[in-house]
Design a protein around this motif. Structure first.
Motif, mmCIF file in Angstrom:
data_model
loop_
_atom_site.group_PDB
_atom_site.id
_atom_site.type_symbol
_atom_site.label_atom_id
_atom_site.label_comp_id
_atom_site.label_asym_id
_atom_site.label_seq_id
_atom_site.Cartn_x
_atom_site.Cartn_y
_atom_site.Cartn_z
ATOM 1 N N TYR A 139 0.842 -1.186 0.000
ATOM 2 C CA TYR A 139 0.000 0.000 0.000
ATOM 3 C C TYR A 139 0.881 1.241 0.000
ATOM 4 O O TYR A 139 2.073 1.159 0.257
ATOM 5 C CB TYR A 139 -0.951 -0.001 1.203
ATOM 6 N N GLN A 140 0.282 2.391 -0.277
ATOM 7 C CA GLN A 140 0.984 3.674 -0.256
ATOM 8 C C GLN A 140 0.736 4.321 1.097
ATOM 9 O O GLN A 140 -0.411 4.482 1.514
ATOM 10 C CB GLN A 140 0.472 4.592 -1.360
ATOM 11 N N LYS A 158 5.533 -2.686 1.740
ATOM 12 C CA LYS A 158 5.235 -4.094 1.482
ATOM 13 C C LYS A 158 5.035 -4.817 2.809
ATOM 14 O O LYS A 158 5.807 -4.618 3.744
ATOM 15 C CB LYS A 158 6.353 -4.753 0.684
ATOM 16 N N VAL A 159 4.002 -5.647 2.874
ATOM 17 C CA VAL A 159 3.643 -6.341 4.097
ATOM 18 C C VAL A 159 3.528 -7.833 3.818
ATOM 19 O O VAL A 159 2.928 -8.247 2.825
ATOM 20 C CB VAL A 159 2.292 -5.822 4.649
#
Length: 108
Positions: A82-83, A91-92
């Motif tokens: 996500y941003q 990054k997850v």
């Protein structure tokens, strides 16, 4: 096949969010690995994992789990990005749990 099985300790209190469709529970899990180094000294290495549970499982986590509790988790790896507010891509990697059980150690 995308399957993960971990046994470890809950690392922080459970965070629960409610949505129209149900609940989302998140918490960290610490797993330990012990080995002998070159000097024959025992070394313990801890890895941290982000755990996500949805629906009824999230409800169970909220009711039954607390920091430090030893649990067994089955689930799958999930990668997403996500941003953030600074417009950087984050990054997850997380484990989406499908089964969580408290581990009870047998008395010696």
């Amino acid at each position: 096949m995308n399957a993960v099985k971990l046994i470890g300790n809950v690392g922080r209190e459970i965070t629960v969010k409610e949505f129209e469709g149900g609940k989302l529970a998140t918490f960290s899990l610490a797993t330990n690995e012990t080995y002998l180094n070159r000097n024959k000294e025992e070394v313990t290495s801890t890895s941290w994992h982000n755990i996500v549970a949805w629906g009824k499982l999230a409800q169970s986590c909220e009711e039954l789990l607390s920091k430090g509790k030893l649990v067994a988790i089955e689930g799958r790896l999930n990668y997403r990005q996500y941003q953030n507010k600074e417009d950087q891509t984050v990054k997850v990697m997380e484990i989406v749990a499908v089964k969580i059980e408290e581990v009870v150690k047998k008395s010696e």
